[in-house]
Structures are given as C-alpha cells and as structure tokens.
Write a protein that holds these residues in place. Structure first.
Motif, short mmCIF file in Angstrom:
data_model
loop_
_atom_site.label_atom_id
_atom_site.label_comp_id
_atom_site.label_asym_id
_atom_site.label_seq_id
_atom_site.Cartn_x
_atom_site.Cartn_y
_atom_site.Cartn_z
N PRO A 1 0.96 -1.15 0.00
CA PRO A 1 -0.06 0.18 -0.04
C PRO A 1 0.83 1.13 0.15
O PRO A 1 0.46 2.20 -0.58
CB PRO A 1 -1.01 -0.14 1.45
N CYS A 2 2.06 1.17 0.77
CA CYS A 2 2.73 2.54 0.85
C CYS A 2 4.11 2.43 -0.52
O CYS A 2 4.58 3.17 -0.52
CB CYS A 2 3.45 2.66 2.12
N GLU A 3 4.03 1.28 -0.89
CA GLU A 3 5.20 1.19 -2.11
C GLU A 3 6.36 1.64 -1.34
O GLU A 3 7.25 2.36 -1.94
CB GLU A 3 4.77 1.92 -3.09
N THR A 4 6.66 0.91 -0.15
CA THR A 4 8.05 1.18 0.45
C THR A 4 8.88 0.07 1.03
O THR A 4 8.39 -0.97 1.36
CB THR A 4 7.56 2.07 1.70
N TYR A 5 10.04 0.18 0.65
CA TYR A 5 10.96 -0.83 1.25
C TYR A 5 11.19 -0.74 2.70
O TYR A 5 11.58 0.37 2.90
CB TYR A 5 12.23 -0.76 0.40
N ASP B 1 6.04 -4.76 14.66
CA ASP B 1 5.35 -6.22 14.81
C ASP B 1 5.13 -6.66 13.68
O ASP B 1 4.05 -7.47 13.39
CB ASP B 1 3.89 -5.93 15.61
N GLY B 2 6.08 -6.48 12.71
CA GLY B 2 6.15 -7.14 11.44
C GLY B 2 5.13 -6.33 10.45
O GLY B 2 5.05 -6.71 9.01
N ASN B 3 4.45 -5.31 10.77
CA ASN B 3 3.75 -4.51 10.11
C ASN B 3 4.53 -3.30 9.61
O ASN B 3 5.45 -2.74 10.32
CB ASN B 3 2.29 -4.26 10.49
N CYS B 4 3.83 -2.59 8.63
CA CYS B 4 4.32 -1.25 7.97
C CYS B 4 4.20 -0.34 9.14
O CYS B 4 3.27 0.17 9.82
CB CYS B 4 3.80 -0.85 6.94
N PRO B 5 5.38 0.57 9.60
CA PRO B 5 5.20 1.53 10.61
C PRO B 5 4.37 2.67 10.23
O PRO B 5 3.75 3.45 10.95
CB PRO B 5 6.70 1.99 10.58
N GLU B 6 4.11 2.81 8.84
CA GLU B 6 3.36 4.03 8.46
C GLU B 6 1.89 3.75 8.54
O GLU B 6 1.03 4.29 8.93
CB GLU B 6 3.92 4.45 6.94
N ARG C 1 -0.33 -1.91 8.14
CA ARG C 1 -0.67 -3.07 7.41
C ARG C 1 0.66 -4.14 7.01
O ARG C 1 1.64 -3.73 7.23
CB ARG C 1 -1.44 -2.79 5.90
N PRO C 2 0.20 -5.50 6.99
CA PRO C 2 1.10 -6.49 6.86
C PRO C 2 2.18 -6.17 5.76
O PRO C 2 1.82 -5.65 4.69
CB PRO C 2 0.47 -7.61 6.40
N THR C 3 3.27 -6.56 5.87
CA THR C 3 4.32 -6.41 4.70
C THR C 3 4.83 -7.82 4.05
O THR C 3 4.50 -8.86 4.61
CB THR C 3 5.69 -5.66 5.44
N GLU C 4 5.46 -7.57 3.06
CA GLU C 4 5.83 -8.85 2.37
C GLU C 4 7.44 -9.08 2.33
O GLU C 4 8.05 -7.87 2.22
CB GLU C 4 5.55 -8.87 0.91
N GLN C 5 7.91 -10.21 2.62
CA GLN C 5 9.28 -10.10 2.51
C GLN C 5 9.86 -10.47 1.17
O GLN C 5 9.12 -10.99 0.07
CB GLN C 5 9.59 -11.60 3.22
N VAL C 6 10.91 -9.72 0.98
CA VAL C 6 11.53 -9.85 -0.32
C VAL C 6 12.87 -10.17 -0.63
O VAL C 6 13.44 -9.62 0.64
CB VAL C 6 11.27 -8.53 -1.50
#
Ligand code: MSP
Length: 652
Positions: free
Chosen positions: A135-139, A147-152, A155-160
C-alpha cells in the motif's frame, strides 16, 4: 521562494502525484487546494505559473486493484484519473498540467534517467533482502517494522529477496546536509526540517530503485528481469513536467521548482532525501522549497484510512453545507477551501469537524465577509443610486489598512502561512465593518453631508473591491461573485493583485447587488439531526460524572520523551509538542505549558502522558493525549520519572 526575480522564470509549483487506488479525499484535496491557492496568488501577481498535479499509476497496488475490479490496469487507472480530474475541477483547482506516470513522455524520461545514472555509477546492482509494504510502496528493513507490519500504515508487509538496483543516496548525504543548513527555506516547516536533518544524520542507506519485473511498471533499460521502483518513477514526474532532456527552453523557463507541497508523511524520506540526491546525481539545481503539511484526522482524531472507512469526502461535506445553508455549491466549495486553510496552521495536524466548519461558515463568512457586502451595497443603492461616487479629497481613510493587509498577506504567503494570511485579511474585513459603524453613513445622509457621505461610501466599496482580489486565491468563486456584485465584471475590469490598493475603483461603476452569498446556519438545529451530535452529547454527559475505580484503571498512563516543542501561533498559553511514547510516530499533543516553559526547555524531558485520552482539537490543532504537571507556581512542576525510563512504559 518567489523565484529568481527573473521575469522569464515561471513560478513552478507541484503537488504530489496521487495514487489512483482510491477516490480523492480531504487529505489529497488539502494538498491540491493549498497548491492552487499559491498558483492563483502568483498568477494574480502576474507571474507565469506552472502548477502541476497528476497521478502515480504504477505499482503492484494498481495491478491488484485492477484485478479485483476485473479490469485491465489501463482501463482501471483511466477511470480513476477521470475521477481525479473531475474532483479537482469541482474544487476550483486550476492546474496547468496534469501528469500521468503512464504517459510515454514520462516513461521515456524515467528510462533515460535510469540509464544515465547506471552509466555514471550512481545506480548499481546488488542483492536485496528485506520487506515491502505494497500500500505504501515502501522498502523496509526488519528493524523498521512494527510487529511485522508497516510502521506508516500498520498493514502487513511482504518479505522480498531479489537482485535489484540501488541508487547511491548515501553518497549525497553530506552535500544534502550542507544544502539544508545553507538554505533555510529549503525544507519547511522547521519541525520537519529538524526531522530531516536528524534522519540524514542517523545514516542514509542506498535506496532500492527496482523490483522484479512486472508487466505494468516501467522496465529497467537493458534488463529484462527488473522494473523501476514506483517512487523512483514517481519523483521524476516533476522533471517530466519541466521538459527535462526533451525541451531545453521549457526546462530553462521552469526548473527549479519554486514550491513543492506534500503531506508530512512523504517529505523526510522521499522528497527531502532521495529526490534531492537524485537531482544532485543529475547535476541539477534543487527545488527552492519543499514543504510538508500536517495531516487531517476525522472528528474523533482517528487517522483516516480505507480500512476504517472514515475518509472525509469533500463532496459529501460540500453537499451538507449546501443543504444546511442554502448557499450555492460553488460558494460551499469555497467555504471548504477556506476552512481547511484557516482552521489549522499549515504545518500542523488537525481534525476535521463538521461543527468546526459550520462555525467558521457562520462567524467568518456569513457574519464578517457576507455582512460587509450585504449591508454596504444597499447603502449605495439607497443614497447614490447604486453608482460609485467620486472619491473626493476626504477619501482614502482605509488606504493604510489595505496596504498593511496586502503586505502582511504577501509575507505570510511567502512562508506558506495560509492561516495567518487569512487572519490578516479578516482583520481588514473587520476594520471595514467597523468603519461603516463609526462613520454612520445613514447619519451623514440625514444631515445632508454629501461630500463626506460620498467619501465614506467610496472607501467602503473600494475596500470591498480590494477584499475581493485578496480573497480570490482562496475562494475564487466568491471573489468573482463580489466582483460581479460591485459591477466590475460587467465593466470588464480584471482582477490583479497590484490593484489591491486604495483608490483603484473607477467612480461611475454601477453596482449590481445580488443575493447574500453565505446565509447563516442554525448549527445546533442542523447538527441535532446528525448521529455524531448525539455521540458528542453522550460524551459530554460522561465527562460530567465522577469516575469509578474501574474507569480510573482504564486511564492509560505512559512514559514519553518530548522530541519537539513549539509555540502555537497566537495562543499565549499553548505549546504543541511531539512526544515519543514508544509508538511508530511521536504523538502530537497540545499543552497549556507556554507560560511555564520555553519550548527548548522541554526537549528531551521525560513526561507522563495520558495516552488513551480521546483526541481533541485545540485552536484547530489536533491533540492526542495529555501531559501531567502539578503545582500553582511558575513554572509548573512537570511530573516526570525518578530514574531513566524509556518512552512507552506503562505507569503502574
Ligand atoms: N503517490 C505518492 C506521492 C508521489 S509524489 C512523487 C502518494 N500518494 S497518496 O495519494 O497516497 O498521497 C498523496 C498526498 O495526500 C500526500 O501528500 C499525503 O500526505 C496526502 N494525504 C493523504 N491523506 C491525508 C490526510 N488524512 N491528511 C492530509 N494529507 C494527507 O503518497
């Protein structure tokens, strides 16, 4: 900030380009309206203005949104772009260029820049392992996560884990710091400037600027496996608009940007770090001013988000204003524009409340501005047949007030202090209303003092004419309407900022009185029918009662550290603080401490914060919590901890 003074240089102002995953809402409207006001102001001053806004159309979010809607990404974005354009038109936003990142011109530029930076060694290939917030298009790195989620956005993030290209942001850290320190106007407001300095000093990492190839994104030149990262692509829109590498004359005329406005969330990392570093790598001059405005939350102080469904829709708000007041839609839109820029200092957060909007509508628009018009024009009709009299030697009584207002507004707009510019203008309106009261034209008429009467009437209408000009960047349709009611539209007179001075009104102009622009609203009456009013009432009743032990236990007291403190403009007692309470972002708290402490004295102090206090709006500024202090003496004693305690610990 007004540019080089060279008449050839256009005034270039940009809004961020918006993600097309949703409809425009009050937050995106805020940025765009603020840009529009500045663009209109500069145009009135005779500047050649380039005001660009647009849409950020690449990224996985669009691909997923399109798939969910059962559409091709192109059809999906085309539809949403049409919504954006319509929305800006309805909000009286007059941009000169709408840039879409899917335009071939932009795609070409992105690829050219990418290739050039690869060739210069500023972009290199390496292995990337980390996390990505779609959603934030952020690395993000592991340590950035909440807690595993985006600080902004939470929402959940994906591992790349991928091979990717990196831009050498770190290489430009020193040059950037130097530039920021040398150019006071480069980043605003001051609190954000400090944040950026701290961010850069904490050590910059190179930025990942590509992702595994996706058909929708811009391909990395000469590398089948990669697409350009959306932020790298998006930031370059500002150069596409300026004609970089494509049209040298145009680029000369437009670049560098004079003002780039955006929300505070996308300032430090993207616009104040990666973006100038990219420009440095290209050997281009940096924009003059980057400004990060505050965020609007809903009336309950809740951050607006799609998942909560609490986005304030500007058009629904306008519709309600029309229903409640009977004003025309165009004037309700202008009232909304006025409210967002008048209610909160531009760099601070605010909460959007219908009651606040209606109060401003009644007090400032119906009473002050509307009243000035509705009482003055009939006097002209009554005593001088609706024809502007000769000024005469006794006129010019408001000349100084007008000149002071114009100078004040210019200074404030230069600093992007929209609110103070409006306050200055409303002082002139109040002054003019008072002038009518003091001079009592009805008595002058009765006493047959024709020369004095003419002078007073001239001064009043002349001042209203100046008000029409000065208000029109903020409220373009209202400005036009006043212009029309003064008969100036019919006379073919065009507005210009330079004419906002006493004595520029042509005698003999036939005024053209219309209906009141802003009919008063019965606020309690209309809000009583709304569900939120009942909740407010309930909350007020709850406040009046004594609390039980259980209720006391519900009070969440935590330790906090003051990271920023500044005075609230025009409020002797208030400071606005940012307090780290161990959350992803520091809390903004308004505290009545200004008479007790210098803002500097509070920096770094450990305080006790009531963390779950319902948010409040104080002087239009959002406050999320309360700081504990005690005592009668000056200064108050801050309640703090006996030993060192990290922010965010519960007080038990
Ligand atoms: N696409 C990027 C910007 C790229 S610019 C090269 C983006 N888009 S956005 O649509 O998510 O947001 C754009 C702007 O809207 C930001 O300036 C953001 O701060 C602003 N707002 C979004 N919600 C907001 C509020 N609730 N309040 C005030 N402004 C907020 O980011």
């Amino acid at each position: 900030m007004t540019g080089t003074g060279d008449a050839q240089k256009a005034f270039y102002i940009t809004s961020p380009i918006y993600y097309v995953s949703g409809q425009p809402h009050i937050g995106t409207a805020y940025t765009t309206i603020a840009c529009d006001v500045l663009a209109r102001y500069q145009r009135l001053r005779g500047r050649d203005v380039v005001f660009a806004t647009g849409t950020d159309e690449h990224g996985q979010k669009v691909v997923r949104g399109a798939a969910d809607a059962g559409m091709s990404p192109q059809d999906f974005v085309d539809g949403l772009v049409a919504d954006y354009k319509r929305a800006w038109e309805r909000l009286h936003v007059e941009y000169s260029r709408f840039i879409r990142t899917t335009e071939p011109e932009h795609t070409r530029l992105v690829q050219r820049v990418f290739a050039r930076l690869v060739a210069s060694g500023d972009i290199y290939k390496a292995e990337y392992t980390g996390w990505y917030c779609i959603p934030c298009e952020t690395y993000l790195l592991e340590q950035d996560l909440d807690d595993g989620n985006c600080p902004e956005c939470g929402r959940p993030t994906e591992q790349v884990s991928q091979e990717a290209y990196f831009f050498r942001t770190s290489k430009y850290a020193d040059a950037l710091l130097h530039h920021i320190e040398e150019h006071e106007d480069f980043i605003g407001p001051d609190s954000r400037r400090n944040e950026v300095i701290a961010f850069i000093k904490s050590g910059l990492r190179d930025s990942c600027v590509s992702r595994t190839r996706s058909d929708w994104d811009i391909p990395v030149p000469d590398d089948e496996s990669q697409s350009v990262y959306v932020w790298f692509d998006a930031l370059l829109n500002y150069l596409t608009v300026a004609g970089y590498g494509d049209d040298e004359d145009r680029f000369e005329r437009i670049w560098p940007a004079d003002v780039q406005l955006m929300g505070k969330d996308i300032l430090p990392r993207f616009h104040a770090t990666i973006w100038p570093a990219m420009l440095m790598a290209l050997g281009l001059p940096l924009p003059r001013t980057l400004f990060g405005h505050g965020w609007w939350s809903d009336a309950d102080g809740q951050k607006m988000s799609k998942s909560k469904g609490n986005f304030i829709d500007p058009f629904e708000t306008v519709q309600r204003l029309v229903e409640y007041s009977g004003t025309r839609t165009a004037f309700a839109v202008d009232a909304l524009r006025y409210y967002v820029l008048r209610e909160v200092p531009f760099g601070l957060d605010g909460s959007f409340s219908m009651r606040g909007l209606l109060s401003r509508f009644n007090a400032d628009l119906a009473n002050d501005l509307g009243n000035l018009l509705n009482r003055s024009l009939p006097l002209l009709q009554r005593y001088v047949d609706g024809i502007v009299p000769e000024a005469g030697p006794a006129s010019g009584a408001l000349a100084e007030d007008i000149a002071r207002t114009v100078a004040g507004m210019e200074t404030q707009l230069e600093r992007l202090n929209y609110r103070d510019a409006l306050i200055a203008l409303w002082q002139l309106i109040a002054r003019c209303n008072k002038f009518v009261d003091e001079r009592e034209p009805w008595l002058l008429h009765k006493q047959g003092k024709r020369v004095e009467l003419d002078a007073v009437l001239y001064d009043v209408v002349d001042c209203i004419r100046a008000v029409a000009i000065l208000v029109s960047p903020f409220m373009p349709e209202v400005g036009e309407e006043v212009w029309d009611q003064l008969g100036l539209k019919h006379a073919g007179t065009r507005m210009s900022w330079a004419d906002a001075r006493a004595g520029a009104l042509a005698p003999g102009t036939h005024i053209n009185r219309g209906v009141p622009i802003f009919p008063r609203i019965d606020i309690d009456g209309v809000l009583a029918e709304q569900p939120e009013a009942a909740e407010e009432q309930q909350a007020a009743t709850a406040k009046a009662n004594a609390i039980s032990f259980k209720q006391f236990q519900a009070v969440e007291l935590v330790t906090g550290k003051v990271v920023e403190a500044e005075r609230v403009p025009e409020a002797d007692k208030l400071l606005v603080l940012r307090v780290d309470v161990g959350e992803a972002q520091p809390r903004q708290i308004v505290a009545g401490l200004a008479e007790h402490f210098n803002p500097r004295q509070l920096l770094g102090r450990t305080v006790i914060v009531v963390a779950n206090l319902e948010p409040a709006t104080i002087r239009g500024i959002e406050s999320n919590g309360m700081i504990l202090a005690a005592g009668e003496k000056q200064p108050l004693a801050l309640i703090t901890t006996d030993g060192e305690v990290e922010p965010g610990h519960k007080v038990r």
